[in-house]
Design an enzyme around this catalytic site. Structure first.
Site, PDB file in Angstrom:
ATOM      1  N   ASP A 230       0.976  16.290 -61.279  1.00 17.73           N
ATOM      2  CA  ASP A 230       0.886  14.941 -61.848  1.00 17.73           C
ATOM      3  C   ASP A 230       0.406  14.986 -63.300  1.00 17.73           C
ATOM      4  OD1 ASP A 230       0.580  15.035 -58.988  1.00 17.73           O
ATOM      5  OD2 ASP A 230       0.016  12.926 -59.003  1.00 17.73           O
ATOM      6  N   HIS A 232       0.687  11.648 -65.062  1.00 14.14           N
ATOM      7  CA  HIS A 232       0.203  10.264 -65.033  1.00 14.14           C
ATOM      8  C   HIS A 232      -0.064   9.671 -66.415  1.00 14.14           C
ATOM      9  CE1 HIS A 232       0.103   8.942 -60.951  1.00 14.14           C
ATOM     10  NE2 HIS A 232      -0.541  10.026 -60.532  1.00 14.14           N
ATOM     11  N   ASP A 259       5.177  12.045 -60.544  1.00  8.03           N
ATOM     12  CA  ASP A 259       4.088  11.238 -61.091  1.00  8.03           C
ATOM     13  C   ASP A 259       3.884  11.515 -62.573  1.00  8.03           C
ATOM     14  OD1 ASP A 259       3.847  10.169 -58.593  1.00  8.03           O
ATOM     15  OD2 ASP A 259       1.707  10.524 -58.391  1.00  8.03           O
ATOM     16  N   ASP A 262       2.403   5.956 -64.971  1.00  3.73           N
ATOM     17  CA  ASP A 262       1.403   5.087 -64.340  1.00  3.73           C
ATOM     18  C   ASP A 262      -0.007   5.590 -64.588  1.00  3.73           C
ATOM     19  OD1 ASP A 262       3.030   3.090 -63.354  1.00  3.73           O
ATOM     20  OD2 ASP A 262       3.246   3.988 -61.360  1.00  3.73           O
ATOM     21  N   ARG A 263      -0.933   4.645 -64.550  1.00  6.75           N
ATOM     22  CA  ARG A 263      -2.365   4.857 -64.754  1.00  6.75           C
ATOM     23  C   ARG A 263      -2.696   5.217 -66.203  1.00  6.75           C
ATOM     24  NH1 ARG A 263      -5.650   4.456 -60.516  1.00  6.75           N
ATOM     25  NH2 ARG A 263      -4.789   4.515 -58.414  1.00  6.75           N
ATOM     26  N   ASN A 291       5.720   9.697 -55.952  1.00  8.09           N
ATOM     27  CA  ASN A 291       5.596   8.350 -55.390  1.00  8.09           C
ATOM     28  C   ASN A 291       5.399   7.293 -56.466  1.00  8.09           C
ATOM     29  OD1 ASN A 291       2.848   9.557 -55.622  1.00  8.09           O
ATOM     30  ND2 ASN A 291       2.178   7.576 -54.848  1.00  8.09           N
ATOM     31  N   HIS A 292       5.051   7.713 -57.689  1.00  9.95           N
ATOM     32  CA  HIS A 292       4.896   6.744 -58.781  1.00  9.95           C
ATOM     33  C   HIS A 292       6.172   6.576 -59.602  1.00  9.95           C
ATOM     34  CE1 HIS A 292       0.705   5.284 -58.884  1.00  9.95           C
ATOM     35  NE2 HIS A 292       0.494   6.337 -58.111  1.00  9.95           N
ATOM     36  N   HIS A 340       6.653  16.572 -54.149  1.00  5.21           N
ATOM     37  CA  HIS A 340       5.484  15.886 -54.694  1.00  5.21           C
ATOM     38  C   HIS A 340       4.389  15.690 -53.653  1.00  5.21           C
ATOM     39  CE1 HIS A 340       3.057  13.409 -57.284  1.00  5.21           C
ATOM     40  NE2 HIS A 340       2.946  12.533 -56.293  1.00  5.21           N
ATOM     41  N   ARG A 389      -3.564   7.123 -46.620  1.00  9.20           N
ATOM     42  CA  ARG A 389      -2.859   6.272 -47.584  1.00  9.20           C
ATOM     43  C   ARG A 389      -2.120   5.115 -46.919  1.00  9.20           C
ATOM     44  NH1 ARG A 389      -2.359   9.269 -52.528  1.00  9.20           N
ATOM     45  NH2 ARG A 389      -2.722  11.500 -52.266  1.00  9.20           N
ATOM     46  N   HIS A 416       0.198  15.334 -56.059  1.00  7.78           N
ATOM     47  CA  HIS A 416      -0.148  14.079 -55.374  1.00  7.78           C
ATOM     48  C   HIS A 416      -1.635  13.823 -55.182  1.00  7.78           C
ATOM     49  CE1 HIS A 416       0.976  10.600 -53.072  1.00  7.78           C
ATOM     50  NE2 HIS A 416       0.759  11.103 -51.876  1.00  7.78           N
TER      51      HIS A 416
END
Length: 484
Positions: A230, A232, A259, A262-263, A291-292, A340, A389, A416
């Site tokens: 990730d 991110h 990923d 995001d964030r 997943n993002h 991922h 989750r 992840h």
């Protein structure tokens, strides 16, 4: 009574001490430590709804939506009139896409406290958010019936103003020199012209959309491949990876395991960089979906807002089209499987099963595709458990071993999850987590890491710390969820 039939000794004063310490850790963003302390508080006083509600909020911050639901349910069981517990549960339901269930909880709060102005405000906000999402989903559904914009867009008609001073894609197309110039320009907090952003998306889409679900990778002549987890939206840490390990090229290829966005608030810079290398030299970089790289996550965690702030809705739609085309996994030298999230709710899944999936869509609520993006390994234990989750599964060492044996593989690499050292090795060395976003969200204090494979195909780990970035906080573009 305890599980052994012994009377439980309730220690309310000690529980309050743990809660106070947990609240401080939570306020500082140390969510894992806060989680452990709230758990100790619950151990001292398991009939206090506040402790379960606070732990639910912590789980939410860690994206453990399933565990958030469990704790919120327990808080409501203990005190059916504790409104904060309904807020917690509603937010988890909302994050899992169960909007009507979330709305039901907000209605419950208003029923419990009809004079609570804050509850009415939250109910209205939820109703408006549901309407907004329904409207956007309707637009997305209409767009899905049309040919992809990445296939119909005519980049040549987009005019570049004379005042634009940034890098320009040469007539011969995107090349590695342009990639380097673009990264330097983006580093100065400048945006490349939307014509070139569009061209990067279109050209990378042409490459990515033709790839199989499981992309096979062979080591180049240099016998070196780097695997990152990730990122991110932490663009300046991505640049640091390239400083430490060289920029992507045919003889210095990278695999980025989902990923990307995001964030972090420089997600646009990250994804344009990765896609530009993919367009310039497809063998220099391999990308798999996280997943993002999905519509719902992008709405909640900042990518949607960031693209709209820096470009426009059309470019956002085109990014989404690229995301739905991303491969679901990679296979290195027919030995190492990289995805991922992780493995599956049933044994016997083969690489052929993964290849047969229609990946060009948003992930469904369950199934192989969703589990590839969302599942997590258990550090110890065997079998499977429900995921904290609320989506995907937790899988044990035996599940990993069976998958590898079924597919004649040697190693599973996944991402992840944030890890203190940037990586973690479990399942008797057969499962590695790699995470490449140091000081995640500007608050976790973790290191980042990447893996280098050489001719012997033995993983070599490099860890690194976060580097400074401009004063734009993580989640600056995220949708404000007015539920807590």
């Amino acid at each position: 009574m305890s599980a052994l039939g012994e009377e439980l000794i309730v220690q309310p004063a000690k529980a309050e001490e743990y809660k106070t310490l947990a609240n401080a850790k939570f306020a500082d963003g140390h969510y894992e430590e806060a989680l452990a302390l709230y758990t100790k508080a619950i151990g001292c006083d398991p009939n206090n709804a506040i402790y379960f509600s606070n732990r639910a909020f912590t789980h939410f911050k860690l994206e453990n939506f399933g565990s958030c639901l469990q704790d919120a349910n327990k808080a409501i069981e203990i005190n059916p009139k504790y409104t904060k517990a309904y807020y917690r549960r509603a937010s988890a339901l909302f994050a899992l896409g169960k909007l009507k269930d979330a709305l039901r909880d907000f209605n419950a709060v208003v029923s419990i406290a009809p004079n609570d102005k804050d509850a009415k405000t939250k109910l209205k906000a939820c109703q408006q958010e549901i309407k907004r999402i329904a409207f956007e989903n309707a637009i997305a559904s209409d767009e899905a019936k049309q040919p992809p914009k990445c296939e119909t867009c005519d980049v040549s008609v987009i005019q570049v103003e004379d005042a634009y001073s940034g890098p320009r894609i040469p007539e011969t197309g995107i090349d590695l020199e342009f990639c380097s110039k673009m990264m330097a320009y983006l580093k100065e907090q400048k945006s490349i012209h939307r014509k070139y952003a569009t061209q990067i998306i279109v050209e990378s889409y042409k490459v990515i959309s033709k790839l199989p679900n499981v992309q096979e990778i062979s080591l180049p002549a240099s016998k070196k491949l780097t695997v990152c987890g990730d990122v991110h939206g932490q663009f300046y840490d991505l640049l640091n990876i390239f400083e430490l390990n060289g920029t992507p090229s045919e003889n210095n290829p990278y695999l980025f395991n989902g990923d990307f966005v995001d964030r972090g608030s420089f997600s646009v810079e990250v994804i344009l960089t990765l896609l530009s290398f993919k367009a310039a030299c497809p063998s220099s970089i391999f990308l798999s979906r996280g997943n993002h790289e999905t519509l719902n996550m992008n709405k909640m965690y900042g990518f949607d807002g960031e693209v709209k702030a820096k470009y426009n809705d059309t470019i956002l739609t085109m990014f989404r089209e690229v995301f739905t085309c991303l491969p679901l996994a990679c296979l290195i030298e027919k030995k190492v499987f990289v995805c991922h999230g992780g493995l599956f709710s049933k044994d016997g899944v083969t690489l052929d099963d993964i290849q047969k999936i229609d990946r060009h869509c948003e992930p469904p609520d369950e199934g192989i595709m969703t589990e590839l993006l969302w599942s997590d390994p258990m550090a110890t234990g065997k079998g499977r458990q429900a995921s904290k989750r609320g989506i995907g599964v937790h899988f044990g060492a035996d599940v990993t071993q069976k998958f590898l044996e079924t597919n004649k593989l040697e190693l599973l690499i996944r991402s992840h999850e944030c890890k203190d050292e940037g990586y973690e090795v479990v399942h008797d060395g057969k499962c590695i987590t790699i995470f490449s976003a140091p000081n995640y969200c500007d608050q976790m204090g973790n290191k980042g890491a990447f893996i280098t494979f050489g001719e012997d195909m033995k993983p070599v780990f490099t860890t690194f710390s976060a580097v400074p970035h401009p004063d734009v906080k993580a989640m600056a573009y995220a949708t404000s969820m007015p539920f807590f």
